[in-house]
Motif scaffolding. Structure first.
Motif, mmCIF file in Angstrom:
data_model
loop_
_atom_site.group_PDB
_atom_site.id
_atom_site.type_symbol
_atom_site.label_atom_id
_atom_site.label_comp_id
_atom_site.label_asym_id
_atom_site.label_seq_id
_atom_site.Cartn_x
_atom_site.Cartn_y
_atom_site.Cartn_z
ATOM 1 N N ALA A 178 -45.712 -7.541 -16.922
ATOM 2 C CA ALA A 178 -46.040 -6.116 -16.831
ATOM 3 C C ALA A 178 -47.372 -5.910 -16.114
ATOM 4 N N ARG A 179 -48.329 -6.783 -16.407
ATOM 5 C CA ARG A 179 -49.633 -6.689 -15.744
ATOM 6 C C ARG A 179 -49.504 -6.959 -14.246
ATOM 7 N N ASP A 180 -48.760 -7.999 -13.903
ATOM 8 C CA ASP A 180 -48.635 -8.387 -12.499
ATOM 9 C C ASP A 180 -47.876 -7.351 -11.679
ATOM 10 N N LEU A 181 -46.844 -6.741 -12.262
ATOM 11 C CA LEU A 181 -45.974 -5.820 -11.528
ATOM 12 C C LEU A 181 -46.381 -4.358 -11.679
ATOM 13 N N HIS A 182 -47.320 -4.081 -12.598
ATOM 14 C CA HIS A 182 -47.742 -2.702 -12.867
ATOM 15 C C HIS A 182 -46.545 -1.817 -13.214
ATOM 16 N N MET A 183 -45.634 -2.372 -13.992
ATOM 17 C CA MET A 183 -44.459 -1.619 -14.433
ATOM 18 C C MET A 183 -44.647 -1.174 -15.874
ATOM 19 N N PRO A 184 -44.202 0.037 -16.213
ATOM 20 C CA PRO A 184 -44.339 0.494 -17.604
ATOM 21 C C PRO A 184 -43.482 -0.323 -18.555
ATOM 22 N N ILE A 185 -43.983 -0.517 -19.752
ATOM 23 C CA ILE A 185 -43.243 -1.205 -20.817
ATOM 24 C C ILE A 185 -42.507 -0.160 -21.650
ATOM 25 N N VAL A 186 -41.233 -0.416 -21.910
ATOM 26 C CA VAL A 186 -40.467 0.470 -22.786
ATOM 27 C C VAL A 186 -40.042 -0.319 -24.021
ATOM 28 N N PRO A 187 -40.656 -0.065 -25.174
ATOM 29 C CA PRO A 187 -40.216 -0.743 -26.398
ATOM 30 C C PRO A 187 -38.828 -0.231 -26.803
ATOM 31 N N MET A 188 -37.994 -1.124 -27.303
ATOM 32 C CA MET A 188 -36.682 -0.746 -27.819
ATOM 33 C C MET A 188 -36.481 -1.394 -29.185
ATOM 34 N N SER A 189 -36.054 -0.608 -30.145
ATOM 35 C CA SER A 189 -35.753 -1.116 -31.482
ATOM 36 C C SER A 189 -34.239 -1.208 -31.632
ATOM 37 N N VAL A 190 -33.750 -2.409 -31.925
ATOM 38 C CA VAL A 190 -32.321 -2.604 -32.158
ATOM 39 C C VAL A 190 -32.139 -2.928 -33.634
ATOM 40 N N ASP A 191 -31.409 -2.068 -34.330
ATOM 41 C CA ASP A 191 -31.259 -2.242 -35.767
ATOM 42 C C ASP A 191 -29.780 -2.241 -36.147
ATOM 43 N N GLY A 192 -29.372 -3.224 -36.948
ATOM 44 C CA GLY A 192 -27.997 -3.299 -37.420
ATOM 45 C C GLY A 192 -27.251 -4.528 -36.973
ATOM 46 N N SER A 193 -27.663 -5.119 -35.847
ATOM 47 C CA SER A 193 -26.919 -6.272 -35.341
ATOM 48 C C SER A 193 -27.097 -7.504 -36.219
ATOM 49 N N PHE A 194 -28.206 -7.567 -36.951
ATOM 50 C CA PHE A 194 -28.415 -8.689 -37.857
ATOM 51 C C PHE A 194 -27.324 -8.740 -38.918
ATOM 52 N N ASP A 195 -26.850 -7.564 -39.339
ATOM 53 C CA ASP A 195 -25.828 -7.500 -40.381
ATOM 54 C C ASP A 195 -24.442 -7.874 -39.863
ATOM 55 N N ILE A 196 -24.235 -7.752 -38.558
ATOM 56 C CA ILE A 196 -22.931 -8.106 -37.987
ATOM 57 C C ILE A 196 -22.757 -9.614 -37.945
ATOM 58 N N LYS A 197 -23.764 -10.293 -37.430
ATOM 59 C CA LYS A 197 -23.666 -11.744 -37.310
ATOM 60 C C LYS A 197 -25.076 -12.341 -37.267
ATOM 61 N N PRO A 198 -25.659 -12.640 -38.412
ATOM 62 C CA PRO A 198 -26.993 -13.246 -38.433
ATOM 63 C C PRO A 198 -26.976 -14.649 -37.813
ATOM 64 N N LYS A 199 -28.139 -15.116 -37.460
ATOM 65 C CA LYS A 199 -28.273 -16.469 -36.938
ATOM 66 C C LYS A 199 -27.791 -17.472 -37.975
ATOM 67 N N SER A 201 -24.598 -17.804 -38.886
ATOM 68 C CA SER A 201 -23.299 -17.395 -39.436
ATOM 69 C C SER A 201 -22.264 -17.303 -38.317
ATOM 70 N N TRP A 202 -21.022 -17.680 -38.614
ATOM 71 C CA TRP A 202 -19.946 -17.608 -37.627
ATOM 72 C C TRP A 202 -19.062 -16.386 -37.814
ATOM 73 N N TRP A 203 -19.163 -15.739 -38.978
ATOM 74 C CA TRP A 203 -18.222 -14.669 -39.294
ATOM 75 C C TRP A 203 -18.860 -13.306 -39.067
ATOM 76 N N ILE A 204 -18.127 -12.426 -38.403
ATOM 77 C CA ILE A 204 -18.644 -11.092 -38.155
ATOM 78 C C ILE A 204 -18.311 -10.171 -39.322
ATOM 79 N N LYS A 205 -19.160 -9.186 -39.490
ATOM 80 C CA LYS A 205 -18.959 -8.159 -40.518
ATOM 81 C C LYS A 205 -19.405 -6.832 -39.904
#
Length: 244
Positions: A178-199, A201-205
């Motif tokens: 970001a410093r080198d390219l002078h591009m804005p940073i956009v934070p993104m929060s992703v919530d819920g995917s941990f419940d589908i398939k945590p690290k 685990s093989w089974w989805i929920k």
């Protein structure tokens, strides 16, 4: 706390999710490889790949809700930084982030048959994490690609998926970019995917996913000396949304 999986979802994973998911992913990768080899620009395949990601989310019976699209301009380049709860972070972002972007991903993903080759074909950058020097060389390669294509980039600054669902420590590489390219940073929060398939685990929920796109952070004044302030600010924005 140990995650409870009902027998139905184990059967669904084995009989429906994995067979269909593997087939559609292989077909998508083959089409991408063939089209790019024939001279089709990778940018023209964005819609096709987005459909693949949408299908994978639907296959997991997990709806994706996007908040904050109004904070970004789909025509402008950004450095998108997201927390990493699980596989479905990738599908949610790929399927629902409107901007054209390149992924900065770990080199191990490049070894997945067909998928790794397709990723390279469309311009995603694989990070060699075997040493700090090689990691920086990979990021410098990403910077050149972004300058040439004027596209956005998506990174997981934690570097790996969380094992607890909580947001981990952020590495500095994305902020150096970001410093080198002078591009804005956009934070993104992703919530819920941990419940589908945590690290681990093989089974989805099935579980709904919320992708929150926060307001861009201007990096015109980002330097080596104040970089930790930007890291802390970005981390706090994402963490607060996840823990809200």
């Amino acid at each position: 706390m140990k995650r409870k999986i009902y027998p139905f979802w184990v059967l669904y994973s084995v009989i429906v999710y994995y067979p269909l998911g593997i087939v559609i992913t292989a077909v998508t990768a083959i089409v991408v490889i063939v089209m790019v080899t024939l001279g089709v620009r990778a940018a023209r395949l964005n819609g096709f790949v987005r459909l693949w990601a949408n299908f994978i989310c639907a296959l997991a019976l997990s709806a994706v809700h996007v908040v904050g699209r109004e904070h970004i301009d789909p025509r402008k380049p950004y450095i998108f930084l997201a927390n990493h709860q699980g596989w479905y972070d990738i599908f949610a972002i790929y399927g629902y982030l409107p901007n054209r972007f390149a992924w900065i991903m770990k080199e191990e993903l490049g070894r997945i048959p067909l998928v790794g080759h397709a990723c390279k074909k469309v311009g995603h950058v694989l990070i060699d994490r075997s040493s700090k020097m090689k990691s920086m060389q990979s990021l410098q390669k990403a910077e050149r690609i972004l300058k040439d294509n004027n596209s956005s980039v998506v990174l997981f600054p934690e570097g790996t998926r969380t094992r607890t669902g909580k947001v981990g420590t952020f590495k500095r590489g994305a902020f150096v970019m970001a410093r080198d390219l002078h591009m804005p940073i956009v934070p993104m929060s992703v919530d819920g995917s941990f419940d589908i398939k945590p690290k681990g685990s093989w089974w989805i929920k099935p579980h709904p996913i919320t992708l929150t796109i926060h307001e861009p952070i201007n990096t015109d004044n980002l330097t080596h000396d104040n970089m930790q302030e930007y890291i802390d600010q970005t981390h706090e924005i994402i963490r607060k949304e996840i823990e809200r």
